[in-house]
Design a protein around this motif. Structure first.
Motif, mmCIF file in Angstrom:
data_model
loop_
_atom_site.group_PDB
_atom_site.id
_atom_site.type_symbol
_atom_site.label_atom_id
_atom_site.label_comp_id
_atom_site.label_asym_id
_atom_site.label_seq_id
_atom_site.Cartn_x
_atom_site.Cartn_y
_atom_site.Cartn_z
ATOM 1 N N ILE A 129 0.820 -1.222 0.000
ATOM 2 C CA ILE A 129 0.000 0.000 0.000
ATOM 3 C C ILE A 129 0.850 1.266 0.000
ATOM 4 O O ILE A 129 0.538 2.248 -0.694
ATOM 5 N N LYS A 130 1.932 1.267 0.774
ATOM 6 C CA LYS A 130 2.725 2.480 0.954
ATOM 7 C C LYS A 130 3.866 2.633 -0.048
ATOM 8 O O LYS A 130 4.359 3.753 -0.264
ATOM 9 N N LEU A 131 4.303 1.523 -0.659
ATOM 10 C CA LEU A 131 5.504 1.593 -1.495
ATOM 11 C C LEU A 131 5.260 1.094 -2.915
ATOM 12 O O LEU A 131 5.449 1.837 -3.893
ATOM 13 N N ILE A 132 4.808 -0.150 -3.046
ATOM 14 C CA ILE A 132 4.716 -0.766 -4.371
ATOM 15 C C ILE A 132 3.594 -0.159 -5.204
ATOM 16 O O ILE A 132 3.806 0.250 -6.360
ATOM 17 N N LEU A 133 2.379 -0.090 -4.640
ATOM 18 C CA LEU A 133 1.243 0.436 -5.388
ATOM 19 C C LEU A 133 1.432 1.909 -5.784
ATOM 20 O O LEU A 133 1.200 2.266 -6.949
ATOM 21 N N PRO A 134 1.848 2.799 -4.853
ATOM 22 C CA PRO A 134 2.092 4.197 -5.276
ATOM 23 C C PRO A 134 3.138 4.314 -6.379
ATOM 24 O O PRO A 134 3.015 5.165 -7.266
ATOM 25 N N PHE A 135 4.163 3.467 -6.307
ATOM 26 C CA PHE A 135 5.194 3.505 -7.355
ATOM 27 C C PHE A 135 4.607 3.139 -8.709
ATOM 28 O O PHE A 135 4.869 3.806 -9.719
ATOM 29 N N LEU A 136 3.804 2.078 -8.749
ATOM 30 C CA LEU A 136 3.199 1.655 -10.007
ATOM 31 C C LEU A 136 2.254 2.715 -10.566
ATOM 32 O O LEU A 136 2.237 2.980 -11.773
ATOM 33 N N LEU A 137 1.463 3.335 -9.681
ATOM 34 C CA LEU A 137 0.522 4.360 -10.128
ATOM 35 C C LEU A 137 1.252 5.615 -10.614
ATOM 36 O O LEU A 137 0.769 6.311 -11.514
ATOM 37 N N SER A 138 2.416 5.879 -10.030
ATOM 38 C CA SER A 138 3.180 7.065 -10.446
ATOM 39 C C SER A 138 3.728 6.911 -11.862
ATOM 40 O O SER A 138 4.012 7.916 -12.533
ATOM 41 N N LEU A 139 3.890 5.688 -12.325
ATOM 42 C CA LEU A 139 4.389 5.456 -13.679
ATOM 43 C C LEU A 139 3.366 5.883 -14.731
ATOM 44 O O LEU A 139 3.734 6.205 -15.871
ATOM 45 N N ASN A 140 2.082 5.864 -14.366
ATOM 46 C CA ASN A 140 1.033 6.236 -15.312
ATOM 47 C C ASN A 140 1.022 7.752 -15.556
ATOM 48 O O ASN A 140 1.082 8.218 -16.680
ATOM 49 N N ASP A 141 0.966 8.510 -14.446
ATOM 50 C CA ASP A 141 1.007 9.973 -14.509
ATOM 51 C C ASP A 141 -0.063 10.536 -15.445
ATOM 52 O O ASP A 141 0.182 11.471 -16.217
ATOM 53 N N GLY A 142 -1.270 9.949 -15.401
ATOM 54 C CA GLY A 142 -2.388 10.456 -16.184
ATOM 55 C C GLY A 142 -2.374 10.106 -17.656
ATOM 56 O O GLY A 142 -3.215 10.582 -18.424
#
Length: 247
Positions: A127-140
């Motif tokens: 929740i705190k590390l892996i998922l935010p990292f993956l979502l940040s790769l999308n960037d909209g």
């Protein structure tokens, strides 16, 4: 000779029968935990969903049953683990001394607590590390749509290895107490253990250079803690053996 063979065969058959009965008892508890978990499965699901800021999607009606059964199954597994450990302890109890029985019994709550701790640690990592990292790769760039099945499969792929690896300290202490493992063996195989742990960390994280390292750190710390605990158990075992020889 024939009589001794018959006695050994009867003894072996009796052990198999006892083991089967204990596994049946464990299976009954698993079913009971599963039923209770299934009753509260929506509350459990809402707990996990509250940690994400997007809505999960269903692609087929079968996914509903899949996620309900998966959540109930994991909760039932965690609840049954101390029962399984106790049944195994009862099975090997006749072959242990009174002190060994008392000492090994203390491992049972540790097995449960470490398993829960591993699940919690894996979940926080996700929740705190892996998922935010993956979502940040999308960037909209892309529209995000996460299905229930794929999301929870990925979540389990991360958390369950944590739960298993968190059992390393109690397993090493138990094997050391039985004389199967020693701290020296663990020190000599340290580099190979590190390699295996890093490979596991790579398997449960996305293809990135830094994430596997961050995830591997608690694994390596657990291994070093296991060596320290195994050394304590080994030293006490050697002291008792020395006292016995001098008596």
């Amino acid at each position: 000779m024939a009589r001794n063979y018959d006695e050994k065969e009867m003894n072996f058959t009796g052990h198999l029968s006892e083991l089967r009965n204990r596994l049946v008892v464990t299976a009954i508890f698993f079913i009971l935990f599963f039923i209770v978990s299934f009753i509260f499965v929506e509350d459990i699901y809402n707990f996990f969903e509250s940690d994400i800021d997007f809505k999960l999607t269903l692609l087929s009606p079968g996914e509903i049953m899949w996620i309900w059964f998966t959540i109930a199954g994991v909760v039932a597994l965690a609840g049954t683990l101390p029962i399984l450990a106790f049944q195994i302890w009862m099975f090997i109890k006749p072959g242990l001394t009174a002190k060994e029985q008392k000492a090994s019994l203390a491992f049972i709550p540790a097995i449960f607590l470490l398993f829960i701790g591993g699940l919690a640690c894996g979940y926080l990592m996700f929740i705190k590390l892996i998922l935010p990292f993956l979502l940040s790769l999308n960037d909209g760039i892309f529209n995000e749509m996460f299905t229930v099945e794929k999301y929870f499969k990925f979540l389990l792929r991360v958390t369950l290895p944590f739960a298993i690896i968190f059992e390393i300290p109690v397993i090493t202490m138990f094997l050391t107490k039985l004389g199967i493992l020693t701290p020296n063996i663990m020190r000599k195989t340290r580099k190979y253990a590190y390699l295996v742990l890093i490979i596991i960390a790579t398997m449960v994280t996305p293809p990135d250079f830094f994430l596997p390292i961050f995830v591997a750190i608690p694994f390596i710390l657990l291994y070093e803690i296991s060596i320290y605990l195994a050394a304590i158990v080994y030293r006490k075992k050697q002291e008792k053996h020395k006292e016995f020889m001098e008596a």
